[in-house]
Every structure is written in C-alpha cells, then in structure tokens.
Enzyme design. Structure first.
Site, mmCIF file in Angstrom:
data_model
loop_
_atom_site.group_PDB
_atom_site.id
_atom_site.type_symbol
_atom_site.label_atom_id
_atom_site.label_comp_id
_atom_site.label_asym_id
_atom_site.label_seq_id
_atom_site.Cartn_x
_atom_site.Cartn_y
_atom_site.Cartn_z
ATOM 1 N N ALA A 1 1.008 -1.142 0.148
ATOM 2 C CA ALA A 1 0.279 -0.121 0.077
ATOM 3 C C ALA A 1 0.994 1.496 -0.398
ATOM 4 C CB ALA A 1 -1.518 -0.146 1.247
ATOM 5 N N GLY A 2 2.132 1.061 0.825
ATOM 6 C CA GLY A 2 2.030 2.519 0.946
ATOM 7 C C GLY A 2 3.659 2.966 -0.472
ATOM 8 N N CYS B 1 2.809 -11.634 4.220
ATOM 9 C CA CYS B 1 2.526 -10.834 3.597
ATOM 10 C C CYS B 1 4.117 -9.571 3.745
ATOM 11 C CB CYS B 1 1.746 -9.646 3.391
ATOM 12 S SG CYS B 1 1.775 -8.914 1.658
ATOM 13 N N LYS C 1 6.018 -2.286 5.100
ATOM 14 C CA LYS C 1 7.214 -1.899 5.158
ATOM 15 C C LYS C 1 6.933 -0.922 6.673
ATOM 16 C CE LYS C 1 9.671 -1.124 1.668
ATOM 17 N NZ LYS C 1 11.874 -1.691 1.824
ATOM 18 N N ALA C 2 5.410 -0.103 7.003
ATOM 19 C CA ALA C 2 5.334 0.026 8.143
ATOM 20 C C ALA C 2 5.634 -1.461 9.363
ATOM 21 C CB ALA C 2 3.551 0.208 8.841
ATOM 22 N N ASP D 1 -3.880 -2.786 4.276
ATOM 23 C CA ASP D 1 -4.419 -2.244 2.733
ATOM 24 C C ASP D 1 -5.179 -0.739 3.184
ATOM 25 O OD1 ASP D 1 -3.064 -2.996 -0.155
ATOM 26 O OD2 ASP D 1 -2.433 -4.315 1.846
#
Length: 324
Positions: free
Chosen positions: A24-25, A135, A138-139, A204
């Site tokens: 998402a990012g 999955c 990054k966070a 997401d």
C-alpha cells in the site's frame, strides 16, 4: 484536443495493476510520483490544460487497484491542493509548483510515517519475543527492525503468503538486518502460534469501525492469535484509513487472475467444472485486533473513526477532486 498524458503515468498504472509495484505505501508513493512527473513534463500552455491533464492522470491511476485505499488517498492529497490552487486563480507555473510540491510532501510524509511507526511500535516489543508476520509490510517491518536495533533479542516467523510469495521478500529483508527468521507455509500459522508472543502485520485499508483489509490470510492469523491469547498489532500509516467507509461504503475485495494460483498451462488441463478463486485480500474484524500503530500513536481499533474524521473529514463534503 485530449489531455496529453506522459508515458510514466501509464507505466506506473500498469506496474500497480500487475503488482510489480506492490504494498500500500509503495503504491501510494508511486501514484504521487506519477502525478509529479505529469506536472513536470507537461507541455500545457494554460492552467486549465494542466488541470485537465492531472485529472485524467488521476483517473488512470485510480482505476488500477480497487482495494488499496492508500492509492486514492495519495491522489486526494495532491489533487485537493491542486484544485484549491486552480479554483483560486493560480497561473500555470504556480499550479505546476503546487502539484510537484504536494506530491513531494506526500512522499516525504509517507516515508517519515514508517520511521515513526517503527519507533512507536518497537516500544511494545519485548526482549525475547517471537513475532509472527504475514505478507510484506514496510510499516510492520519497521517495528521489528527498530526493536532489533534497540538490542532486543527477537525472532520472526514469516508466512510464505501465497500465491504471490510476498513472505519471501519479507524474510530476506528481515534477514538482511540480521534478524533471525523462521519461514513457514501459510497453513502452519496455527501450529506455530503456540510459540508466538506477538503478531505484527500491516494493512492495505482500515475502515471506520476498525476492521482491517489486508492480504488474504491475515484474518485467519488474527483469529488463531485471538484463540491463543496472542497480541495482534496492525502497523499502518493514517493514509490507509478509508474515508468512504464513514458513509457506509463497503470496501471492494479485489479478485485476481486464477493463473496466479495455478499456472496457465496446467489450468488448461483441468476439468472445466473446477473454478479457481483468488481474492487478494480479506477482512479482519476489529475484535481480533488489539492495537493499531500509526505515526500519530497507538490506538484501539474502535478509535479508527476519530483518525478518519481528523484526517479526511473534508472528503465527505466534496466529490473526488479529479471528478468533473
């Protein structure tokens, strides 16, 4: 004469659709960058011409992935500011600057948000913790990386994340930081939950009631964590909160190509009365989640509505900035 859209916009849209750009990012930052390139390379002679180009570019990008709300939120961030400048009578170069600067600002804030989430989330990780993740987020990785950098002795169980194998990316990235990793098949998550201290996953999209839309399999892991009384922490930037859900809109779950699950050559040999379903995401109810870690702090799932009102309350009053 139609709007002249630069090739980078089409290339970015195709990479997002094909999942060459995933997460998402990264999707959000890529969309903002595509708008920036459109503004930089535009041959527009009038403000209205540039405004129309940016609207068309936004629509092309918007239509790529229906579930990842980070994408439209990135477009909203840039286009809301560009629209305000345009309606305020900005000249061509001011409009161009507004688009470029807004995109750069979004990308910078997005990257800083991941660092901040890592700092905040790492405080909840204890020395000796075994963490399960799913999955590639990054966070979520930022939380584990920061905890490890603080000298905490952690180990991470990474699920493979079929059918696109994002777990491989996560496992290799965590290992590159020196973190010990255990890589498992998705269906082994319950088997190894009994040795898990915490679950840390990304998102997401997050809805107004605190439900989390994330990679298929997330809800099963959260469910088995609840069964084992293991803490579930969702790491997510505030731009992943879904404003339309405040008005009751349901999040569309993207169905992807069956050939991601079964190779096309093999699928041709299968009986015609076998259907292959390949949803990209599932919904984890808020009662399976203990906390959501954002760059603004840690909140319980039911406080998601407060973040949405503060961040995107304006979006309820207007149509999308790229709509006519």
């Amino acid at each position: 004469m139609g709007a002249m859209i630069v090739k980078e916009v089409y290339e970015t849209a195709e990479k997002i659709k094909s999942m060459e750009i995933r997460g998402a990012g990264r999707i959000a930052r890529a969309a903002a960058q595509a708008l920036m390139i459109q503004a930089e390379k535009s041959k527009a002679k009038e403000p209205e011409e540039l405004w129309n180009e940016l609207k068309v570019a936004s629509k092309i990008l918007y239509n790529t992935r229906p579930t990842a709300v980070s994408l439209p939120n990135a477009l909203r961030y840039v286009m809301h500011r560009v629209k305000a400048a345009y309606l305020g009578g900005a000249d061509l170069e001011t409009l161009r600057f507004t688009a470029i600067n807004s995109a750069k600002e979004f990308i910078y804030n997005s990257e800083k948000a991941i660092e901040r989430i890592g700092e905040i989330g790492a405080k909840r990780i204890e020395d000796g913790d075994i963490i399960m993740t799913h999955c590639h987020s990054k966070a979520a990785i930022s939380v584990m990386k920061k905890a490890f950098e603080q000298g905490k002795n952690i180990k991470v169980i990474v699920t493979e994340t079929r059918p696109k194998w994002q777990g491989k990316i996560t496992a290799k990235e965590l290992a590159s930081y020196g973190i010990p990793v255990i890589y498992i098949v998705d269906s082994a998550a319950r088997h190894y939950m009994k040795m898990t201290d915490k679950v840390v996953m990304g998102a997401d999209s997050i809805t107004a009631n605190g439900a989390v839309i994330n990679k298929i399999g997330t809800s099963l892991i959260a469910l088995t964590a609840k069964e084992h009384r293991v803490w579930v922490m969702i790491a997510a930037e505030t731009y992943k909160f879904h404003p339309a859900t405040m008005l009751g809109q349901l999040v569309e779950i993207e169905m992807r190509d069956p050939t991601e699950v079964i190779p096309e050559e093999e699928l041709r040999t299968w009986p015609k009365n076998i259907e292959v379903w390949n949803p990209a995401f599932d919904v984890t109810p808020p009662e399976y989640i203990d906390v959501i870690i954002t760059e603004r702090g840690i909140i319980p799932p039911y406080a998601a509505i407060d973040i949405l009102k503060e961040e995107f309350g304006w979006a309820l009053k207007y149509k999308e900035p790229w709509e006519d």
